[in-house]
Design a protein around this motif. Structure first.
Motif, PDB file in Angstrom:
ATOM      1  N   SER A 174       0.394  -1.686  -0.247  1.00 30.19           N
ATOM      2  CA  SER A 174      -0.034   0.180  -0.441  1.00 30.19           C
ATOM      3  C   SER A 174       1.128   1.435  -0.454  1.00 30.19           C
ATOM      4  O   SER A 174       1.981   1.234   0.487  1.00 30.19           O
ATOM      5  N   PRO A 206      -4.791   1.793 -13.268  1.00 30.86           N
ATOM      6  CA  PRO A 206      -3.701   1.144 -13.417  1.00 30.86           C
ATOM      7  C   PRO A 206      -3.705   0.785 -14.986  1.00 30.86           C
ATOM      8  O   PRO A 206      -3.444   1.051 -15.770  1.00 30.86           O
ATOM      9  N   GLY A 234      -2.882  -4.954 -13.147  1.00 25.28           N
ATOM     10  CA  GLY A 234      -2.871  -5.315 -11.555  1.00 25.28           C
ATOM     11  C   GLY A 234      -4.050  -4.146 -11.464  1.00 25.28           C
ATOM     12  O   GLY A 234      -4.576  -3.332 -12.230  1.00 25.28           O
ATOM     13  N   CYS A 269      -6.275  -2.601  -7.697  1.00 25.65           N
ATOM     14  CA  CYS A 269      -5.764  -1.558  -6.275  1.00 25.65           C
ATOM     15  C   CYS A 269      -7.546  -1.399  -6.125  1.00 25.65           C
ATOM     16  O   CYS A 269      -8.755  -0.768  -6.378  1.00 25.65           O
ATOM     17  N   GLU A 302     -12.829   0.433  -5.844  1.00 22.75           N
ATOM     18  CA  GLU A 302     -11.833  -0.789  -5.886  1.00 22.75           C
ATOM     19  C   GLU A 302     -11.983  -0.724  -7.375  1.00 22.75           C
ATOM     20  O   GLU A 302     -13.189  -0.468  -8.789  1.00 22.75           O
ATOM     21  N   SER A 315      -3.167  -2.998  -2.982  1.00 20.54           N
ATOM     22  CA  SER A 315      -3.318  -3.378  -3.859  1.00 20.54           C
ATOM     23  C   SER A 315      -3.087  -5.474  -3.562  1.00 20.54           C
ATOM     24  O   SER A 315      -1.749  -5.451  -3.147  1.00 20.54           O
TER      25      SER A 315
END
Length: 296
Positions: free
Chosen positions: A45, A59, A62, A64, A74, A101
């Protein structure tokens, strides 16, 4: 020192603290635009202090969770910039945001110094307009996630561009380095590059050109690879050239002093004619690479 030395930041050369890339206005030598690339290990984080800038958490690979102003967004994210459009989160100035994440990933933080504090918001991937720009070997895809006409910010403008291998984008060369009402905006700009790796032994490359729009203006021709960035304070920028066999991605981050948040460009007078040839040519059949919505 040449403009290549001043304005081309090689992967890792502008790393600082938790950021693989950290470009703030002071480091860039201008007033507004900034970009950071945050890499988080699984379970990692990071706390982002927005300060006097607005930010978009985008992003690159991935997903996060972004906690800001009492809300949690989200972000599903994506496997890579070559796989899909992504959702994103807007972080207002003077906020403290926590980015976490579970599986880890890489996240672009596109920023701009600003005056107004807008509300924190979530940007859904299905609402990102995808535009096919150009034709023939000038065909490219533009993900207009934070273009001036698609998502409200105070000063920040940001889009993603994907250019199939062998094609030219940011073409014809254009500029936005002086304010001409209704004709041209004054915008600082950062290009951040990634190159699709199609073979293990070939990491891929591209080329980017900036030519002077005024005496003593920016003049560079750079080979670019994944993680490189180019600063464009002025000048005719383009083309960005994708090597055959490799899709070229770049993230454009722009901001400037204008009262109106708008992207108005002026084509190079020697090359603008190419636009007139596009209606008679088909768009590259490899496009769109992906996208939930096409903006025609």
């Amino acid at each position: 020192m040449t403009d290549n030395d001043r304005h081309v930041l090689r992967a890792g050369a502008a790393a600082r603290g938790p950021y693989a890339l950290d470009i703030d206005p002071k480091r860039a030598g201008w007033s507004y635009a900034g970009l950071r690339v945050l890499e988080l290990a699984p379970g990692g984080s990071h706390t982002l202090a927005a300060g006097d800038s607005e930010w978009i958490v985008l992003p690159l690979s991935g997903g996060c969770t972004v906690h800001v102003d009492g809300e949690s967004f989200e972000l599903l994210g994506r496997p890579s910039v070559f796989g899909s459009v992504t959702d994103f989160a807007y972080v207002p100035r003077d906020a403290h945001a926590r980015i976490a994440s579970g599986a880890g990933g890489r996240f672009a933080l596109a920023g701009a110094r600003c005056e107004r504090r807008l509300p924190a918001r979530y940007g859904p991937a299905p609402e990102v307009p995808v535009e096919l720009r150009g034709a023939g070997t000038c065909s490219r895809q533009v993900n207009n996630f934070a273009a001036a006409h698609t998502f409200a910010c105070d000063r920040l403008i940001a889009v993603e561009v994907l250019t199939p291998g062998g094609n030219w984008s940011s073409y014809p060369p254009h500029k936005h380095d002086e304010y001409q009402p209704g004709v041209e905006s004054a915008l600082e700009e950062i290009y951040y590059f990634e190159v699709e790796r199609t073979r293990r032994e070939d990491s891929g490359l591209g080329y980017h050109r900036v030519s002077p729009s005024r005496p003593g203006g920016t003049d560079l021709l750079a080979e670019v690879r994944t993680g490189d960035a180019v600063l464009i304070p002025d000048g005719w920028h383009g083309p960005s050239i994708a090597a055959p066999g490799h899709t070229l991605y770049y993230l454009n981050v722009m901001a400037g002093p204008g009262e109106e948040r708008e992207w108005l460009i002026r084509d190079h007078p020697d090359h603008g004619w190419i636009r007139d040839a596009w209606p008679s040519q088909p768009v590259d059949p490899r496009l769109p690479l992906y996208g939930p919505e096409l903006d025609s």
